[in-house]
Enzyme design. Structure first.
Site, PDB file in Angstrom:
ATOM      1  N   ARG A  53       0.869  -1.177   0.000  1.00  0.00           N
ATOM      2  CA  ARG A  53       0.000   0.000   0.000  1.00  0.00           C
ATOM      3  C   ARG A  53       0.904   1.224   0.000  1.00  0.00           C
ATOM      4  O   ARG A  53       2.126   1.099  -0.023  1.00  0.00           O
ATOM      5  CB  ARG A  53      -1.020  -0.004   1.144  1.00  0.00           C
ATOM      6  CG  ARG A  53      -0.710  -0.785   2.384  1.00  0.00           C
ATOM      7  CD  ARG A  53       0.431  -0.254   3.174  1.00  0.00           C
ATOM      8  NE  ARG A  53       0.269   1.156   3.438  1.00  0.00           N
ATOM      9  CZ  ARG A  53       1.239   1.987   3.650  1.00  0.00           C
ATOM     10  NH1 ARG A  53       2.501   1.567   3.644  1.00  0.00           N
ATOM     11  NH2 ARG A  53       1.038   3.256   3.893  1.00  0.00           N
ATOM     12  N   GLY A  54       0.304   2.420   0.025  1.00  0.00           N
ATOM     13  CA  GLY A  54       1.104   3.633  -0.109  1.00  0.00           C
ATOM     14  C   GLY A  54       1.225   3.967  -1.596  1.00  0.00           C
ATOM     15  O   GLY A  54       1.566   3.105  -2.411  1.00  0.00           O
ATOM     16  N   ALA A  55       0.946   5.236  -1.919  1.00  0.00           N
ATOM     17  CA  ALA A  55       0.804   5.615  -3.326  1.00  0.00           C
ATOM     18  C   ALA A  55       2.003   5.242  -4.213  1.00  0.00           C
ATOM     19  O   ALA A  55       1.827   4.608  -5.259  1.00  0.00           O
ATOM     20  CB  ALA A  55       0.501   7.113  -3.413  1.00  0.00           C
ATOM     21  N   ARG A  90      -7.522   0.050  -6.479  1.00  0.00           N
ATOM     22  CA  ARG A  90      -7.679   1.107  -5.469  1.00  0.00           C
ATOM     23  C   ARG A  90      -7.820   2.440  -6.195  1.00  0.00           C
ATOM     24  O   ARG A  90      -7.045   2.737  -7.093  1.00  0.00           O
ATOM     25  CB  ARG A  90      -6.483   1.138  -4.502  1.00  0.00           C
ATOM     26  CG  ARG A  90      -6.452  -0.128  -3.648  1.00  0.00           C
ATOM     27  CD  ARG A  90      -5.639   0.031  -2.400  1.00  0.00           C
ATOM     28  NE  ARG A  90      -6.144   1.059  -1.517  1.00  0.00           N
ATOM     29  CZ  ARG A  90      -5.436   1.534  -0.494  1.00  0.00           C
ATOM     30  NH1 ARG A  90      -4.214   1.097  -0.271  1.00  0.00           N
ATOM     31  NH2 ARG A  90      -5.933   2.454   0.298  1.00  0.00           N
ATOM     32  N   GLN A 203      -1.871   2.089  10.211  1.00  0.00           N
ATOM     33  CA  GLN A 203      -0.583   2.063   9.512  1.00  0.00           C
ATOM     34  C   GLN A 203       0.509   2.786  10.296  1.00  0.00           C
ATOM     35  O   GLN A 203       1.689   2.480  10.149  1.00  0.00           O
ATOM     36  CB  GLN A 203      -0.711   2.711   8.111  1.00  0.00           C
ATOM     37  CG  GLN A 203      -1.535   1.917   7.118  1.00  0.00           C
ATOM     38  CD  GLN A 203      -2.963   2.422   7.070  1.00  0.00           C
ATOM     39  OE1 GLN A 203      -3.524   2.818   8.088  1.00  0.00           O
ATOM     40  NE2 GLN A 203      -3.568   2.403   5.895  1.00  0.00           N
ATOM     41  N   ASP A 244      -1.477  10.935  -1.365  1.00  0.00           N
ATOM     42  CA  ASP A 244      -1.860   9.974  -2.410  1.00  0.00           C
ATOM     43  C   ASP A 244      -2.211  10.666  -3.711  1.00  0.00           C
ATOM     44  O   ASP A 244      -2.263  10.029  -4.763  1.00  0.00           O
ATOM     45  CB  ASP A 244      -3.041   9.137  -1.926  1.00  0.00           C
ATOM     46  CG  ASP A 244      -2.645   8.351  -0.689  1.00  0.00           C
ATOM     47  OD1 ASP A 244      -2.714   8.910   0.425  1.00  0.00           O
ATOM     48  OD2 ASP A 244      -2.219   7.195  -0.857  1.00  0.00           O
ATOM     49  N   ASN A 254      -4.893  12.762   1.344  1.00  0.00           N
ATOM     50  CA  ASN A 254      -4.054  11.838   2.112  1.00  0.00           C
ATOM     51  C   ASN A 254      -4.951  11.031   3.042  1.00  0.00           C
ATOM     52  O   ASN A 254      -6.169  11.231   3.095  1.00  0.00           O
ATOM     53  CB  ASN A 254      -2.987  12.618   2.889  1.00  0.00           C
ATOM     54  CG  ASN A 254      -1.890  11.712   3.433  1.00  0.00           C
ATOM     55  OD1 ASN A 254      -1.367  10.873   2.698  1.00  0.00           O
ATOM     56  ND2 ASN A 254      -1.554  11.846   4.691  1.00  0.00           N
ATOM     57  N   LYS A 255      -4.351  10.131   3.772  1.00  0.00           N
ATOM     58  CA  LYS A 255      -5.095   9.233   4.661  1.00  0.00           C
ATOM     59  C   LYS A 255      -6.066  10.001   5.549  1.00  0.00           C
ATOM     60  O   LYS A 255      -5.754  11.083   6.041  1.00  0.00           O
ATOM     61  CB  LYS A 255      -4.090   8.441   5.507  1.00  0.00           C
ATOM     62  CG  LYS A 255      -4.674   7.427   6.448  1.00  0.00           C
ATOM     63  CD  LYS A 255      -5.594   6.423   5.792  1.00  0.00           C
ATOM     64  CE  LYS A 255      -4.965   5.610   4.682  1.00  0.00           C
ATOM     65  NZ  LYS A 255      -5.946   4.760   3.965  1.00  0.00           N
TER      66      LYS A 255
HETATM   67  O1  MRU Z   1      -4.396   3.241   2.437  1.00  0.00           O
HETATM   68  P1  MRU Z   1      -2.912   3.341   2.323  1.00  0.00           P
HETATM   69  O2  MRU Z   1      -2.155   2.712   3.430  1.00  0.00           O
HETATM   70  O3  MRU Z   1      -2.423   2.931   0.959  1.00  0.00           O
HETATM   71  O4  MRU Z   1      -2.709   4.884   2.465  1.00  0.00           O
HETATM   72  C1  MRU Z   1      -1.795   5.558   1.768  1.00  0.00           C
HETATM   73  C2  MRU Z   1      -0.811   6.058   2.674  1.00  0.00           C
HETATM   74  O5  MRU Z   1       0.080   5.365   3.056  1.00  0.00           O
HETATM   75  C3  MRU Z   1      -0.921   7.423   3.144  1.00  0.00           C
HETATM   76  O6  MRU Z   1      -2.061   8.098   2.772  1.00  0.00           O
HETATM   77  C4  MRU Z   1       0.351   8.159   2.878  1.00  0.00           C
HETATM   78  O7  MRU Z   1       0.405   9.216   3.719  1.00  0.00           O
HETATM   79  C5  MRU Z   1       0.542   8.563   1.444  1.00  0.00           C
HETATM   80  S1  MRU Z   1       1.437   7.399   0.526  1.00  0.00           S
HETATM   81  C6  MRU Z   1       3.088   8.019   0.613  1.00  0.00           C
END
Ligand code: MRU
Length: 368
Positions: A53-55, A90, A203, A244, A254-255
């Site tokens: 996960r993570g962009a 996603r 996370q 993201d 972002n999250k």
């Molecule tokens: O749902 P996730 O774990 O894929 O979320 C993405 C992230 O990890 C965060 O939003 C993060 O801050 C950005 S990705 C570098």
């Protein structure tokens, strides 16, 4: 970065030269497990199930998903199917679409016999570029931390608050929000991180705390609602988060929970920075608040918690009444006006249309 003192990345080609290795992040921090992906379906599942996960890492893994699809069948139909399947995994991280566009451009006009090799070459470049970009983010963000350190009393640490995991586990290596932190720490600047636990999937607790600990960066895990209190009492020097997707006007997706941290930072004059690799910019969208589709995830993520029992078993337990309706929005959008600056591989810039287009004119022009 290092795990148990040994260098490791989040994604790699296995010794067979074609299958793809990943860290299965759903097992962290309790177990370090790797997985081998051999098909497009394996990759789609790994992204959907958040094994990765993570962009930026979603982008890199997507690229290898296209490779595996073409290895099985290099036809146009196979390429199209790979794009459809992967695009549906996603919705929020724009790096996924960016990587698909890059992969299609790398193979589309080639004969079928050359497509697989060209795809693997481009996927490897995407991974190496990610590491180079994140390293540059670290150098760009370092002066922000050093400037605060210079004004603190001797022996006092710079306190950085971060949300979710925008560390090396969210990328191929180094991380985005963590890049300036690791760079400062490695240079001997005393830096300490407040890591938001980041409900519902935690996370921050399971990934950020783990990777900071592995690298020896002093950190404190906090419940999500703690940041405002800490900022109000002068205990946070700056906030650095990842993202993201950033739209053309500088709005930051972002999250979920990031927006609340930005509001608290604004109210307490705490600088709020976003570390942003350029593949995360979406110049096609003018405004993030109104235009970014936000991923809604399953109720079980909110209604349950997974952890390790005292005797070492991994258990998932329910924390909400049976039958209570649950809403689970994965992301939120922080308006550009609340963002002090964007840390990019081309320097720290304002969160504005003019600054983004000025720093990345080729990307802005391509979206017109
Ligand atoms: O749902 P996730 O774990 O894929 O979320 C993405 C992230 O990890 C965060 O939003 C993060 O801050 C950005 S990705 C570098």
């Amino acid at each position: 970065m290092k795990v148990d003192g040994k260098p490791m990345r989040t994604i790699w080609l296995e010794p067979d030269g074609w299958s793809v290795g990943i860290i299965d992040q759903t097992a962290l921090p309790h177990r370090l497990i790797t997985a081998r992906l051999t098909t497009l379906e394996d990759v789609a599942h790994a992204i959907r199930a958040m094994m990765i996960r993570g962009a930026p890492l979603i982008g890199a893994t997507t690229a290898y998903g296209v490779c595996l699809a073409l290895r099985a069948d290099p036809s146009d139909e196979s390429l199209e199917r790979a794009c459809t399947v992967l695009a549906a995994t996603r919705p929020t991280a724009i790096n996924l679409k960016w990587a698909l566009d890059e992969m299609v451009a790398a193979v589309r006009n080639r004969p079928r016999t050359e497509r697989t090799a060209a795809a693997y070459r481009r996927a490897a470049e995407i991974c190496e570029d990610d590491v180079a970009i994140n390293t540059a983010l670290g150098h760009a963000g370092l002066p922000l931390i050093e400037a605060i350190a210079a004004h603190k009393k001797p022996g006092e640490r710079v306190n950085v608050l971060t949300h979710c995991n925008a560390g090396w586990l969210a990328t191929v290596d180094v991380g985005t929000a963590t890049a300036p932190i690791y760079t400062a720490h490695d240079k001997g600047v005393a830096v300490h991180v407040f890591a938001d636990e980041t409900r519902p999937r935690n996370q921050g607790a399971s990934l950020t705390a783990w990777e900071l600990g592995q690298h020896g960066v002093p950190h404190t895990l906090i419940a999500d609602n703690t940041g405002g209190h800490l900022m109000q009492h002068g205990q946070v020097d700056l906030v650095i988060v990842g993202t993201d997707r950033v739209t053309a006007n500088g709005d930051v997706c972002n999250k979920i929970g990031t927006y609340l941290k930005a509001l608290a930072a604004h109210d307490n004059n705490v600088p709020f920075y976003v570390a942003l690799p350029s593949p995360t910019i979406d110049f096609a969208l003018a405004d993030g608040v109104s235009e970014i589709p936000i991923e809604e995830r399953g109720a079980e993520e909110v209604a349950t918690v997974t952890g390790r029992t005292a005797d070492g078993r991994i258990e998932t337990v329910r924390i909400a009444p049976n039958g209570s309706p649950v809403a689970n929005y994965g992301f939120d959008v922080t308006p550009a006006r609340l963002v002090t600056g964007l840390i990019t591989e081309r320097g720290v810039i304002a969160a504005s249309r003019a600054a983004l287009a000025g720093a990345f004119p080729e990307r802005a022009a391509a979206a017109e």
